[in-house]
Scaffold this motif. Structure first.
Motif, PDB file in Angstrom:
ATOM      1  N   SER A  58       0.841  -1.191   0.000  1.00 32.40           N
ATOM      2  CA  SER A  58       0.000   0.000   0.000  1.00 32.40           C
ATOM      3  C   SER A  58       0.874   1.239   0.000  1.00 32.40           C
ATOM      4  CB  SER A  58      -0.930  -0.001   1.219  1.00 32.40           C
ATOM      5  OG  SER A  58      -0.161   0.080   2.390  1.00 32.40           O
ATOM      6  N   ALA A  59       0.241   2.393  -0.163  1.00 34.65           N
ATOM      7  CA  ALA A  59       1.001   3.629  -0.345  1.00 34.65           C
ATOM      8  C   ALA A  59       1.795   4.034   0.893  1.00 34.65           C
ATOM      9  CB  ALA A  59       0.052   4.752  -0.731  1.00 34.65           C
ATOM     10  N   PHE A  60       1.193   3.912   2.079  1.00 37.17           N
ATOM     11  CA  PHE A  60       1.833   4.465   3.271  1.00 37.17           C
ATOM     12  C   PHE A  60       2.658   3.409   3.989  1.00 37.17           C
ATOM     13  CE2 PHE A  60      -2.277   6.799   2.813  1.00 37.17           C
ATOM     14  CZ  PHE A  60      -1.709   7.867   2.134  1.00 37.17           C
ATOM     15  N   CYS A  61       3.573   2.781   3.267  1.00 37.54           N
ATOM     16  CA  CYS A  61       4.210   1.578   3.769  1.00 37.54           C
ATOM     17  C   CYS A  61       5.657   1.533   3.304  1.00 37.54           C
ATOM     18  CB  CYS A  61       3.400   0.386   3.241  1.00 37.54           C
ATOM     19  SG  CYS A  61       4.125  -1.220   3.481  1.00 37.54           S
ATOM     20  N   THR A  62       6.569   1.877   4.194  1.00 43.72           N
ATOM     21  CA  THR A  62       7.988   1.859   3.834  1.00 43.72           C
ATOM     22  C   THR A  62       8.525   0.432   3.639  1.00 43.72           C
ATOM     23  OG1 THR A  62       8.315   3.974   4.937  1.00 43.72           O
ATOM     24  CG2 THR A  62      10.278   2.653   4.552  1.00 43.72           C
ATOM     25  N   PRO A  63       8.208  -0.535   4.530  1.00 41.62           N
ATOM     26  CA  PRO A  63       8.742  -1.891   4.320  1.00 41.62           C
ATOM     27  C   PRO A  63       8.235  -2.574   3.047  1.00 41.62           C
ATOM     28  CG  PRO A  63       7.314  -1.831   6.251  1.00 41.62           C
ATOM     29  CD  PRO A  63       7.539  -0.422   5.837  1.00 41.62           C
ATOM     30  N   CYS A  64       7.112  -2.066   2.475  1.00 46.03           N
ATOM     31  CA  CYS A  64       6.639  -2.644   1.215  1.00 46.03           C
ATOM     32  C   CYS A  64       7.691  -2.468   0.123  1.00 46.03           C
ATOM     33  CB  CYS A  64       5.339  -1.970   0.771  1.00 46.03           C
ATOM     34  SG  CYS A  64       3.951  -2.332   1.853  1.00 46.03           S
TER      35      CYS A  64
ATOM     36  N   PRO B  82       4.421   7.546   4.005  1.00 46.81           N
ATOM     37  CA  PRO B  82       4.112   6.781   5.225  1.00 46.81           C
ATOM     38  C   PRO B  82       4.213   7.606   6.509  1.00 46.81           C
ATOM     39  CG  PRO B  82       5.381   5.419   3.730  1.00 46.81           C
ATOM     40  CD  PRO B  82       5.371   6.808   3.152  1.00 46.81           C
ATOM     41  N   PRO B  83       5.326   8.360   6.731  1.00 45.71           N
ATOM     42  CA  PRO B  83       5.341   9.190   7.942  1.00 45.71           C
ATOM     43  C   PRO B  83       4.287  10.298   7.931  1.00 45.71           C
ATOM     44  CG  PRO B  83       7.393   9.451   6.697  1.00 45.71           C
ATOM     45  CD  PRO B  83       6.652   8.314   6.082  1.00 45.71           C
ATOM     46  N   GLN B  84       3.933  10.775   6.731  1.00 45.18           N
ATOM     47  CA  GLN B  84       2.891  11.805   6.656  1.00 45.18           C
ATOM     48  C   GLN B  84       1.547  11.231   7.110  1.00 45.18           C
ATOM     49  OE1 GLN B  84       2.711  13.726   2.853  1.00 45.18           O
ATOM     50  NE2 GLN B  84       1.283  15.277   3.554  1.00 45.18           N
ATOM     51  N   CYS B 132       1.330   0.985   7.521  1.00 48.52           N
ATOM     52  CA  CYS B 132       1.254  -0.432   7.105  1.00 48.52           C
ATOM     53  C   CYS B 132       0.113  -1.139   7.809  1.00 48.52           C
ATOM     54  CB  CYS B 132       2.537  -1.174   7.471  1.00 48.52           C
ATOM     55  SG  CYS B 132       4.011  -0.439   6.801  1.00 48.52           S
ATOM     56  N   GLU B 133      -0.093  -0.796   9.060  1.00 52.07           N
ATOM     57  CA  GLU B 133      -1.062  -1.514   9.879  1.00 52.07           C
ATOM     58  C   GLU B 133      -2.460  -0.919   9.779  1.00 52.07           C
ATOM     59  OE1 GLU B 133       0.063  -4.169  11.487  1.00 52.07           O
ATOM     60  OE2 GLU B 133       2.156  -3.757  11.013  1.00 52.07           O
ATOM     61  N   MET B 134      -2.523   0.406   9.605  1.00 54.80           N
ATOM     62  CA  MET B 134      -3.829   1.063   9.723  1.00 54.80           C
ATOM     63  C   MET B 134      -4.516   1.400   8.413  1.00 54.80           C
ATOM     64  SD  MET B 134      -3.868   3.587  12.966  1.00 54.80           S
ATOM     65  CE  MET B 134      -5.452   4.174  12.365  1.00 54.80           C
ATOM     66  N   TYR B 135      -3.724   1.725   7.395  1.00 52.14           N
ATOM     67  CA  TYR B 135      -4.330   2.262   6.177  1.00 52.14           C
ATOM     68  C   TYR B 135      -5.309   1.279   5.536  1.00 52.14           C
ATOM     69  CZ  TYR B 135      -4.795   4.438   1.627  1.00 52.14           C
ATOM     70  OH  TYR B 135      -5.303   4.999   0.484  1.00 52.14           O
TER      71      TYR B 135
END
Lengths: 136, 144
Positions: A58-64, B82-84, B132-135
Motif C-alpha cells: 500500500s502507499a503508506f508503507c515503507t517496508p513494502c 508513510p510518515p505523513q 502499514c497496519e492502519m491504512y
C-alpha cells in the motif's frame, strides 16, 4: 506533575506490543484450514510453474518497498518462481476475500495456486528461501 | 486523499524517527502533567506534518540543522507519505485529546494522548509503521 502512572502504563503496554509485533513480523505461517486458491485471472498475471509469491502493498508503507526489492531480486533468476506485486488499495475485493489486514503481506502459493503460507510484515531473505524450498 | 499525499518525495529515514523521539518526549510531558498547552503545541506540529509533510515540521528543522550534519553513514531514504500518514493519525488523536480537555474530561484527554504517545513510541523505538497496519484497515472499514 500530576501523576506518572498513566505514562508508565502507556510505555509498558507499548513496549510489550512492540516486542510481540517484532517477534511475529515477517515469518511465513502455514494456513491449512482456510487456504485460498488463486488463479491468474484473479491476480492479473500468470502463476509461477512451481511457486508464486503474491505481495500486497500500500502507499503508506515503507517496508513494502524493501520487500518488493528483495523479492523481485531473489526471484529474478528462479525460473519456476513468480513474484507478483499487487496494490492492495486497488484490489480491495481480493484483500477482503484473503483477509489481508496489513501491508506488506506476502502469500506463497503452490503450482495449483493454493495458498500454503503467508508472511505479514517484511520477510527475511533466509525465510523466503526456506519457504520457497518447502513448496512441493 | 489530498494531492500532496500522492506525490512521493524521498526523505532521510532518520528524520521521522528523530521527530518521533521528540514527539514521545513532548507527549509524555503532556500526559504526566495533564497540560493542554503542551498537547496543543504537539497538535500544531502534527498538523504541519500531516498537511505539508513530515519534512516541514519544527522537529524536522531541528533534525536538518542540528542532527543530520553530525550523522555519518549512508543516507537511506524513504517515501515521505508513510510518515505523513502517521502524522495525520497523530493529529486526529491530538484533536480528540484537545476536545477532551475542552469538555473537561480527564479520561478522554489521557486516553487520546496515551494512544498518540504509544504510536510515537512504537515508531521511535521499534520502527513501527503505522500506515502499514492502519491504512488498509481504514480502507476496508470504509468500503464495508
Amino acid at each position: 506533575m500530576k501523576s506518572l502512572l498513566p505514562l508508565i502504563i502507556v510505555l509498558a503496554l507499548a513496549t510489550a506490543f512492540g516486542m510481540w509485533h517484532k517477534l511475529r513480523e515477517g515469518h511465513f505461517k502455514v494456513r491449512k484450514a482456510k487456504a485460498a486458491v488463486l488463479d491468474a485471472q484473479m491476480l492479473g498475471a500468470p502463476l509461477g510453474s512451481r511457486v508464486t509469491l503474491v505481495q500486497f502493498s500500500s502507499a503508506f508503507c515503507t517496508p513494502c518497498r524493501t520487500t518488493r526489492a528483495l523479492l523481485s531480486q531473489m526471484t529474478a533468476d528462479m525460473a519456476d518462481v513468480a513474484h507478483l506485486h499487487i496494490d492492495a488499495e486497488s484490489h480491495l475485493d481480493l484483500v477482503n476475500r484473503l483477509n489481508i489486514l496489513s501491508t506488506p503481506t506476502t502469500l506463497i502459493l503452490d503450482k495449483s495456486g493454493t495458498e500454503v503460507g503467508r508472511a505479514v510484515g517484511a520477510p527475511k531473505r533466509d525465510e523466503v528461501l526456506a519457504a520457497i524450498a518447502s513448496v512441493k | 486523499m489530498s494531492e500532496q499525499l500522492k506525490t512521493p518525495t524521498l526523505i532521510d529515514v532518520r528524520g521521522p524517527r528523530f521527530s518521533a523521539t521528540l514527539t514521545v518526549i513532548v507527549l509524555a510531558i503532556a500526559l504526566a502533567t495533564q497540560n493542554v498547552w503542551v498537547l496543543a503545541l504537539q497538535a500544531v506540529v502534527f498538523a504541519i506534518g500531516a498537511i505539508r509533510g513530515p519534512q516541514f515540521t519544527p522537529y524536522a528543522f531541528i533534525f536538518k540543522s542540528v542532527v543530520q550534519p553530525r550523522l555519518r553513514g549512508e543516507v537511506v531514504t524513504e517515501d515521505s507519505r508513510p510518515p505523513q500518514f502517521a502524522q495525520s493519525v497523530g493529529f486526529v488523536f491530538a484533536l480528540v485529546g484537545l476536545l477532551g480537555a475542552a469538555i473537561g474530561s480527564v479520561p478522554v484527554f489521557s486516553i487520546a494522548v496515551g494512544f498518540a504517545l504509544a504510536a510515537a513510541f512504537l515508531n521511535s523505538v521499534f520502527n513501527y509503521c503505522l500506515g502499514c497496519e492502519m491504512y488498509l484497515l481504514v480502507l476496508r472499514i470504509r468500503t464495508r
